[in-house]
Design an enzyme around this catalytic site. Structure first.
Site, PDB file in Angstrom:
ATOM      1  N   SER A  64       0.838  -1.191   0.000  1.00 18.50           N
ATOM      2  CA  SER A  64       0.000   0.000   0.000  1.00 18.50           C
ATOM      3  C   SER A  64       0.879   1.250   0.000  1.00 18.50           C
ATOM      4  O   SER A  64       1.695   1.423  -0.901  1.00 18.50           O
ATOM      5  CB  SER A  64      -0.959  -0.034   1.191  1.00 18.50           C
ATOM      6  OG  SER A  64      -1.965   0.943   1.051  1.00 18.50           O
TER       7      SER A  64
ATOM      8  N   ASP B 168     -16.454 -15.873 -14.266  1.00 18.55           N
ATOM      9  CA  ASP B 168     -15.813 -16.766 -13.301  1.00 18.55           C
ATOM     10  C   ASP B 168     -15.201 -18.007 -13.945  1.00 18.55           C
ATOM     11  O   ASP B 168     -14.093 -18.428 -13.598  1.00 18.55           O
ATOM     12  CB  ASP B 168     -16.843 -17.170 -12.236  1.00 18.55           C
ATOM     13  CG  ASP B 168     -16.255 -18.052 -11.142  1.00 18.55           C
ATOM     14  OD1 ASP B 168     -15.038 -18.259 -11.133  1.00 18.55           O
ATOM     15  OD2 ASP B 168     -17.024 -18.513 -10.283  1.00 18.55           O
TER      16      ASP B 168
ATOM     17  N   ASP C 275     -11.255 -19.314 -16.415  1.00 18.08           N
ATOM     18  CA  ASP C 275      -9.970 -19.968 -16.138  1.00 18.08           C
ATOM     19  C   ASP C 275     -10.105 -21.482 -16.047  1.00 18.08           C
ATOM     20  O   ASP C 275      -9.154 -22.176 -15.679  1.00 18.08           O
ATOM     21  CB  ASP C 275      -9.346 -19.407 -14.859  1.00 18.08           C
ATOM     22  CG  ASP C 275     -10.252 -19.590 -13.641  1.00 18.08           C
ATOM     23  OD1 ASP C 275     -11.359 -20.141 -13.781  1.00 18.08           O
ATOM     24  OD2 ASP C 275      -9.836 -19.167 -12.549  1.00 18.08           O
TER      25      ASP C 275
ATOM     26  N   ASP D 143     -15.137 -21.009  -9.288  1.00 20.77           N
ATOM     27  CA  ASP D 143     -14.771 -21.044  -7.872  1.00 20.77           C
ATOM     28  C   ASP D 143     -14.977 -19.716  -7.154  1.00 20.77           C
ATOM     29  O   ASP D 143     -14.477 -19.508  -6.047  1.00 20.77           O
ATOM     30  CB  ASP D 143     -13.309 -21.460  -7.718  1.00 20.77           C
ATOM     31  CG  ASP D 143     -12.358 -20.552  -8.486  1.00 20.77           C
ATOM     32  OD1 ASP D 143     -12.838 -19.610  -9.148  1.00 20.77           O
ATOM     33  OD2 ASP D 143     -11.138 -20.778  -8.424  1.00 20.77           O
TER      34      ASP D 143
ATOM     35  N   VAL E 131     -13.844 -16.841  -8.191  1.00 22.04           N
ATOM     36  CA  VAL E 131     -12.680 -15.982  -8.430  1.00 22.04           C
ATOM     37  C   VAL E 131     -12.474 -15.841  -9.939  1.00 22.04           C
ATOM     38  O   VAL E 131     -12.434 -16.841 -10.656  1.00 22.04           O
ATOM     39  CB  VAL E 131     -11.405 -16.568  -7.792  1.00 22.04           C
ATOM     40  CG1 VAL E 131     -10.177 -15.733  -8.168  1.00 22.04           C
ATOM     41  CG2 VAL E 131     -11.542 -16.635  -6.271  1.00 22.04           C
TER      42      VAL E 131
ATOM     43  N   ASP F 191      -8.428  -5.595  -5.549  1.00 23.47           N
ATOM     44  CA  ASP F 191      -8.104  -4.546  -4.581  1.00 23.47           C
ATOM     45  C   ASP F 191      -9.148  -3.430  -4.663  1.00 23.47           C
ATOM     46  O   ASP F 191      -9.298  -2.794  -5.704  1.00 23.47           O
ATOM     47  CB  ASP F 191      -6.710  -3.991  -4.884  1.00 23.47           C
ATOM     48  CG  ASP F 191      -6.174  -3.107  -3.776  1.00 23.47           C
ATOM     49  OD1 ASP F 191      -6.981  -2.506  -3.042  1.00 23.47           O
ATOM     50  OD2 ASP F 191      -4.939  -3.003  -3.657  1.00 23.47           O
TER      51      ASP F 191
ATOM     52  N   HIS G  70      -6.984  -5.855  -0.748  1.00 23.73           N
ATOM     53  CA  HIS G  70      -5.889  -4.918  -0.515  1.00 23.73           C
ATOM     54  C   HIS G  70      -4.792  -5.546   0.348  1.00 23.73           C
ATOM     55  O   HIS G  70      -4.958  -5.705   1.555  1.00 23.73           O
ATOM     56  CB  HIS G  70      -6.404  -3.652   0.141  1.00 23.73           C
ATOM     57  CG  HIS G  70      -5.405  -2.546   0.186  1.00 23.73           C
ATOM     58  ND1 HIS G  70      -4.709  -2.108  -0.928  1.00 23.73           N
ATOM     59  CD2 HIS G  70      -4.951  -1.779   1.212  1.00 23.73           C
ATOM     60  CE1 HIS G  70      -3.903  -1.123  -0.588  1.00 23.73           C
ATOM     61  NE2 HIS G  70      -4.027  -0.914   0.703  1.00 23.73           N
TER      62      HIS G  70
END
Length: 523
Positions: free
Chosen positions: A180, A248, A251, A255, A257, A396, A434
């Site tokens: 950060s 989703d 890939d 899942d 993500v 993030d 983040h």
């Protein structure tokens, strides 16, 4: 045998003399330029409780704790600490960074690396305050310099002098690990003070500080300028469900993500309310706001001045982006405090009445020189053998991940891809928010956190291998943990962490929560 035994004892004694050239307490009298040591005390092994630093730190080795104050200007008061293991020092220094507007030392990271044999150093960046508070900067330009670049650099220099006085020798290698604002500090070190550290791990860098917070003001104007445009946090789950439905599975596994947000083609118009407004749909003004959040802030000419957020974890926007109500988000606190106390000098400044383009220009003119770390020319750092690893979570909600991608590409354009590959890597982390957390696997050796495969398979150890052995460990694993019964951690997901631009693809067989079922490949 007696002669051999005495020779061994003498050898141990000689090694101890080299290891501890000075008594810890005697460091109180060490003379340093622009610095005063306020405490030098041996800490016994076990537990240490520091007031205001949270829960006690446990299982610490015995170490020498040095605290002091740096005063490079008449208005500077940089509180720093250096922790040095009494035994089994690995001859390495670890520099710890800050977050937000700084104001404190991150003792948890100190403890983590101390246990691994590192001497650790860090500072409060020149003031004592909560991370969202910038009121200390009002009327104090020297303190802004301390926060921007001076504190981290001078702490590195002072720490090295203290190490040499204590151990009787200099560190063999020095590393910096932060995220950060600490990621901004990390790039500031690589760009301006390349001699300070041999290896730098920079996470989610807020390096385009003056532009990023001006862009944040633009986002606030989009969200708060008209009550009709505000997206309440109760609508975030519907947005996330729609974006995941669109991207989703790209890939190879569904899942929760999105593995490669660059390939996601989600159109917010699909959420437009067909009749009565509900929590499952957006009004047209809200649709336009959502498009702005994804695209980024634009100037009067329509040019994007800072990129927006990625798709797939919109529920993570509650704290940082939309808040529980207009104006309550963390981003709004950072923006308002920055412009009130660092830029305009007007404590009554109001983001909703400001002109965005004028705000951007004023922010850059007044603060870029001290706060921005955007120079893509890292030739001095590379020339002395320095290694840099960047990472950023794709989800993030505080700092756009596309900003780090843009900086990395800028370095490649400035120095050439072949040269950059010899000293810099970028890792984009699917599902990470983040610096850590989020729906994906997000523990990979940053900030002292280990992966399920052990520290060797984390980014920090990969960086150390690169600096000291000539090549980074490419087999990096990131882990998602959950809390088991009794408070213990349990592993619920592992993934390979791929060097950009590669992404993790499911092989088509095997457990989908196991990194072994995935391979890093071109997007």
């Amino acid at each position: 045998m007696i002669r051999i035994w005495w020779a061994f004892v003498c050898l141990l004694g000689a090694q101890s003399t080299v290891l501890l050239a000075a008594d810890c307490g005697s460091l109180k009298d060490l003379k340093l330029e622009h610095a005063v040591i306020t405490q030098a005390q041996s800490q016994p092994p076990g537990e240490l409780k520091i007031e205001g630093a949270g829960a006690p730190m446990r299982d610490l080795p015995a170490f020498c704790r040095v605290t002091g104050v740096l005063e490079p200007s008449d208005d500077s008061e940089i509180r720093f600490e250096v922790w040095m293991p009494e035994q089994r020092w690995n001859a390495r220094l670890l520099g710890s960074g800050n977050g937000g507007f700084a104001g404190s030392i991150w003792y948890g990271q100190f403890a983590s690396y101390l246990k691994r044999g590192f001497a650790v150093a860090g500072s409060d960046a020149g003031h004592q305050a909560e991370g969202t508070d910038a009121s200390w900067a009002y009327g104090h330009p020297e303190k802004v310099k301390d926060f921007g670049w001076r504190a981290v650099h001078l702490t590195a220099e002072i720490a090295k002098q203290i190490l040499k006085a204590y151990y009787g020798k200099s560190e063999e290698k020095a590393y910096f690990d932060a995220c950060s604002d600490g990621g901004r500090e990390a790039l500031m070190e690589a760009q301006r003070f390349p001699e300070d550290y041999d290896g730098i791990l920079a996470g989610a860098p807020a390096n385009a500080w003056s532009t990023m917070l001006a862009a944040g003001a633009g986002v606030m104007q989009s969200l708060m300028g008209d009550p009709k445009t505000y997206i309440p946090d109760m609508k975030l789950p519907a947005i996330q469900e729609a974006s995941l439905a669109a991207c989703d599975a790209q890939d190879g596994v569904k899942d929760g993500v999105i593995g490669d947000p660059a390939k996601c083609r989600f159109d917010p118009e699909v959420l437009l309310c067909k009749s009565k407004e509900t929590l499952d749909c957006l009004t047209q003004p809200q649709v336009e706001t959502l498009k702005t959040l994804y695209a980024g802030a634009k100037d009067a000419q329509g040019k994007i001045v800072f990129p927006g957020f990625s798709m797939g974890d919109e529920t993570g926007w509650k704290e940082w982006v939309v808040g529980e109500d207009p104006g309550s988000s963390l981003s709004s606190q950072f923006v308002q405090n920055y412009f009130r106390y660092m830029v305009t000098g007007d404590p009554k400044w109001n983001v909703l009445t400001a002109n965005f383009d004028a705000l951007l220009q004023e922010s850059r003119e007044k603060r870029a020189a001290d706060l921005d770390a955007t120079n893509p020319d890292l030739s001095r750092f590379a020339a002395r053998g320095g290694k840099l690893i960047l990472y950023h979570g794709w989800n993030d909600p505080a700092i756009s991940p596309w900003n780090t991608v843009a900086y990395f590409k800028g370095v490649e354009q400035e120095m050439g891809e072949k040269k950059v590959a010899s000293f810099t890597r970028l890792y984009m982390v699917p599902g990470m928010e983040h610096c850590s957390g989020g729906p994906g696997a997000s523990a990979f050796g940053q900030l002292g956190m280990g992966s399920a495969e052990g520290t060797k398979h984390g980014l920090f150890d990969s960086l150390q291998d690169w600096v000291e052995k000539g090549s980074p460990d490419e087999d990096v694993v990131t882990t998602k943990y959950a809390t088991a019964e009794g408070g213990a951690r349990k592993v619920i997901m592992t993934r390979p962490l791929c060097a950009y631009p590669k992404v993790a693809h499911y092989k088509g067989a095997g457990e989908t929560n196991d990194a072994a079922s995935f391979v890093c490949a071109a997007p």
